[in-house]
Design a protein around this motif. Sequence first.
Motif, PDB file in Angstrom:
ATOM      1  N   PRO A 153       0.882  -1.338  -0.062  1.00  0.00           N
ATOM      2  CA  PRO A 153       0.076  -0.160   0.039  1.00  0.00           C
ATOM      3  C   PRO A 153       0.863   1.228  -0.089  1.00  0.00           C
ATOM      4  O   PRO A 153       0.347   2.348  -0.322  1.00  0.00           O
ATOM      5  CB  PRO A 153      -0.909  -0.145   1.286  1.00  0.00           C
ATOM      6  N   ASP A 154       2.111   1.182   0.388  1.00  0.00           N
ATOM      7  CA  ASP A 154       3.000   2.329   0.578  1.00  0.00           C
ATOM      8  C   ASP A 154       3.584   2.582  -0.908  1.00  0.00           C
ATOM      9  O   ASP A 154       4.397   3.661  -1.184  1.00  0.00           O
ATOM     10  CB  ASP A 154       4.201   2.364   1.523  1.00  0.00           C
ATOM     11  N   ARG A 155       3.523   1.604  -1.861  1.00  0.00           N
ATOM     12  CA  ARG A 155       4.305   1.564  -3.394  1.00  0.00           C
ATOM     13  C   ARG A 155       3.226   1.607  -4.480  1.00  0.00           C
ATOM     14  O   ARG A 155       3.757   2.192  -5.519  1.00  0.00           O
ATOM     15  CB  ARG A 155       5.039   0.549  -3.325  1.00  0.00           C
ATOM     16  N   VAL A 156       2.109   0.933  -4.153  1.00  0.00           N
ATOM     17  CA  VAL A 156       1.352   1.066  -5.475  1.00  0.00           C
ATOM     18  C   VAL A 156      -0.202   1.556  -5.238  1.00  0.00           C
ATOM     19  O   VAL A 156      -0.674   1.404  -3.951  1.00  0.00           O
ATOM     20  CB  VAL A 156       1.153  -0.489  -5.961  1.00  0.00           C
ATOM     21  N   SER A 157      -0.586   2.630  -6.277  1.00  0.00           N
ATOM     22  CA  SER A 157      -2.016   3.070  -6.008  1.00  0.00           C
ATOM     23  C   SER A 157      -2.705   2.714  -7.362  1.00  0.00           C
ATOM     24  O   SER A 157      -2.316   3.132  -8.352  1.00  0.00           O
ATOM     25  CB  SER A 157      -1.979   4.374  -5.727  1.00  0.00           C
ATOM     26  N   ALA A 158      -3.815   1.664  -7.256  1.00  0.00           N
ATOM     27  CA  ALA A 158      -4.563   1.328  -8.223  1.00  0.00           C
ATOM     28  C   ALA A 158      -5.848   2.334  -8.188  1.00  0.00           C
ATOM     29  O   ALA A 158      -6.580   2.078  -7.510  1.00  0.00           O
ATOM     30  CB  ALA A 158      -4.823  -0.232  -8.276  1.00  0.00           C
ATOM     31  N   ASN A 159      -5.999   2.990  -9.359  1.00  0.00           N
ATOM     32  CA  ASN A 159      -7.259   3.738  -9.492  1.00  0.00           C
ATOM     33  C   ASN A 159      -8.104   3.208 -10.957  1.00  0.00           C
ATOM     34  O   ASN A 159      -7.740   3.612 -11.751  1.00  0.00           O
ATOM     35  CB  ASN A 159      -7.181   5.250  -9.598  1.00  0.00           C
ATOM     36  N   ILE A 160      -8.997   2.185 -10.506  1.00  0.00           N
ATOM     37  CA  ILE A 160      -9.569   1.389 -11.613  1.00  0.00           C
ATOM     38  C   ILE A 160     -10.767   2.129 -12.009  1.00  0.00           C
ATOM     39  O   ILE A 160     -11.958   1.732 -11.704  1.00  0.00           O
ATOM     40  CB  ILE A 160      -9.799   0.033 -11.155  1.00  0.00           C
ATOM     41  N   TYR A 161     -10.556   3.252 -12.801  1.00  0.00           N
ATOM     42  CA  TYR A 161     -11.678   4.062 -13.260  1.00  0.00           C
ATOM     43  C   TYR A 161     -11.060   5.137 -14.095  1.00  0.00           C
ATOM     44  O   TYR A 161     -10.030   5.162 -14.311  1.00  0.00           O
ATOM     45  CB  TYR A 161     -12.606   4.808 -12.138  1.00  0.00           C
ATOM     46  N   TYR A 162     -12.020   5.970 -14.554  1.00  0.00           N
ATOM     47  CA  TYR A 162     -11.220   7.334 -15.495  1.00  0.00           C
ATOM     48  C   TYR A 162     -11.589   8.567 -14.974  1.00  0.00           C
ATOM     49  O   TYR A 162     -12.687   8.629 -14.693  1.00  0.00           O
ATOM     50  CB  TYR A 162     -11.515   6.766 -16.959  1.00  0.00           C
ATOM     51  N   SER A 163     -10.613   9.172 -14.882  1.00  0.00           N
ATOM     52  CA  SER A 163     -10.900  10.727 -14.304  1.00  0.00           C
ATOM     53  C   SER A 163      -9.899  11.661 -14.977  1.00  0.00           C
ATOM     54  O   SER A 163      -8.689  11.471 -14.996  1.00  0.00           O
ATOM     55  CB  SER A 163     -10.615  10.665 -12.801  1.00  0.00           C
ATOM     56  N   GLU A 164     -10.444  12.536 -15.874  1.00  0.00           N
ATOM     57  CA  GLU A 164      -9.644  13.645 -16.731  1.00  0.00           C
ATOM     58  C   GLU A 164      -8.710  14.337 -15.625  1.00  0.00           C
ATOM     59  O   GLU A 164      -7.674  14.537 -15.799  1.00  0.00           O
ATOM     60  CB  GLU A 164     -10.654  14.214 -17.335  1.00  0.00           C
ATOM     61  N   GLU A 165      -9.328  14.730 -14.821  1.00  0.00           N
ATOM     62  CA  GLU A 165      -8.953  15.524 -13.504  1.00  0.00           C
ATOM     63  C   GLU A 165      -7.665  14.870 -12.972  1.00  0.00           C
ATOM     64  O   GLU A 165      -6.543  15.190 -12.700  1.00  0.00           O
ATOM     65  CB  GLU A 165      -9.765  15.967 -12.397  1.00  0.00           C
ATOM     66  N   LEU A 166      -7.832  13.404 -12.657  1.00  0.00           N
ATOM     67  CA  LEU A 166      -6.851  12.740 -12.002  1.00  0.00           C
ATOM     68  C   LEU A 166      -5.684  12.377 -13.097  1.00  0.00           C
ATOM     69  O   LEU A 166      -4.299  12.389 -12.779  1.00  0.00           O
ATOM     70  CB  LEU A 166      -7.222  11.522 -11.366  1.00  0.00           C
ATOM     71  N   SER A 167      -6.058  12.280 -14.249  1.00  0.00           N
ATOM     72  CA  SER A 167      -4.920  12.132 -15.234  1.00  0.00           C
ATOM     73  C   SER A 167      -4.021  13.205 -15.214  1.00  0.00           C
ATOM     74  O   SER A 167      -2.809  13.137 -15.646  1.00  0.00           O
ATOM     75  CB  SER A 167      -5.561  11.950 -16.652  1.00  0.00           C
ATOM     76  N   HIS A 168      -4.677  14.712 -15.475  1.00  0.00           N
ATOM     77  CA  HIS A 168      -3.674  15.674 -15.404  1.00  0.00           C
ATOM     78  C   HIS A 168      -2.571  15.670 -14.217  1.00  0.00           C
ATOM     79  O   HIS A 168      -1.600  15.911 -14.446  1.00  0.00           O
ATOM     80  CB  HIS A 168      -4.544  16.932 -15.373  1.00  0.00           C
TER      81      HIS A 168
END
Length: 480
Positions: free
Chosen positions: A350-365
């Motif tokens: 949890p201190d090395r990988v963050s999986a965000n399994i969705y799509y967000s234009e804001e987070l991509s930026h």
Amino acid sequence: MKNILFVTSEAVPFIKTGGLADVAGSLPRYFNREKYDVRVILPRYLCMKPAYLEKLTYVSHFYMYYNGKNRYVGILTTVVDGITFYFIDNEEYFSGEKPYGDWFWDLQKFCFFCRAALSALPVVGFKPDIVHCHDWQSGLIPVLLKDSFRGGEFFRDIRSIMTIHNLKFQGVWNVPVIKQFTGLSDYYFTSDKLEAYNDGNLLKGGLVYADKITTVSETYAEEIKTEFYGEGLDGLIRARTNDLVGIVNGIDYTDFNPETDPHIRKNYNVDNFRKEKYKNKLQLQSEVGLPSDKSKFVIGIVSRLTDQKGFDLISCVMESLCQEDMQIVVLGTGDARYESMFRFYTDKYPDRVSANIYYSEELSHKIYAGCDAFLMPSLFEPCGLSQLMSLRYGTVPIVRETGGLKDTVEPYNEFSKTGTGFSFANYNAHEMLRIVEYAKRIFFNNKKDWNMIVERGMKQDYSWSSSARKYEELYDTLLK
């Protein structure tokens, strides 16, 4: 004034499923408007956002005989940033919850769309000098221009260009069905025309009958002449090599601008990124649940999670990557096995990988701005846009040398002090792992060189303006 019509199945800001929409919607704005009147025609999907549907103005309608009966063809229009967009309306065909879905139905509706789009031109009073067709959904247009739309004053001398965004998708079904949907005679269903491997093939029709063919990078234009990348059409591509041009896509330098981007915590530019960029890293780490530490080497991934994008390589060495002193931030959806893999490693590390399994234009930026490096190990990549965005934001791309990735990312050379990123040649997980380790070593042990890589990357010009100039040259050549 030269009149150009883009025919496409999607275009920003109205409807988007992939990079095709960016090209069709953004590129027209960057042509010299004193010399080129570029307009776009696409279906009026009911799944478009209500705000966009409400902006459309009714122009006219008519009935067109297609696939056994007279069918309604509505024409609507709107203007965005000075560019005229036309929409073909037929609720039977374009009322689904998404623009694509059922292959059989898609073939029928896009054959309808091609015929309706050409039939609508005299009604709206726009005669193009060139019809610029994008991907298999508009592949029937060059054929129709040489067939039932050949006669008459209006359609005389109209030239066509076929652009391949991804050769993997071709619009294929058995010959009787394609013959029924296209309304073409037996003459067209031979191996030198629309027939391929005993099936009907809409993209092949476009490639045979278009006056010019383009694709979205110079390297991809060479790759698709080979059996590995050619998807069964490499012989045809080689035969038309003199009419084939590779032009790299661009990105919108207004939307993707670290100096003005409203989505990121701290704006920065090529002059002050050394002092300011890391503040976006701290915000990103905090937002995605990783320990905030500006000294960490953070790798970003924004992608569809599929084999084409190289995730089989990543899964092969993911445990090794997690043993490294780095953090990995993933954003995207795709194959269930890759979604599960990233969730598993997020739970395990949890201190090395963050999986965000969705799509967000804001987070991509925020990922483009906040990471140190960006990983794109694609099996094939006709152009690719994420590496262009990461260059723009000073996030160093680590890519496989294929298609547009090879054309846009110059590999770092520690002896000549050149390069804008890191790359590896063979589709091999351990070769990828080694180049990631090499990039991390430069990041930690040679900060001056790393910052120069960032600076060179941020100074590259992959705006649509650059692409538009090359398309203008192509148009001028075709109309001489």
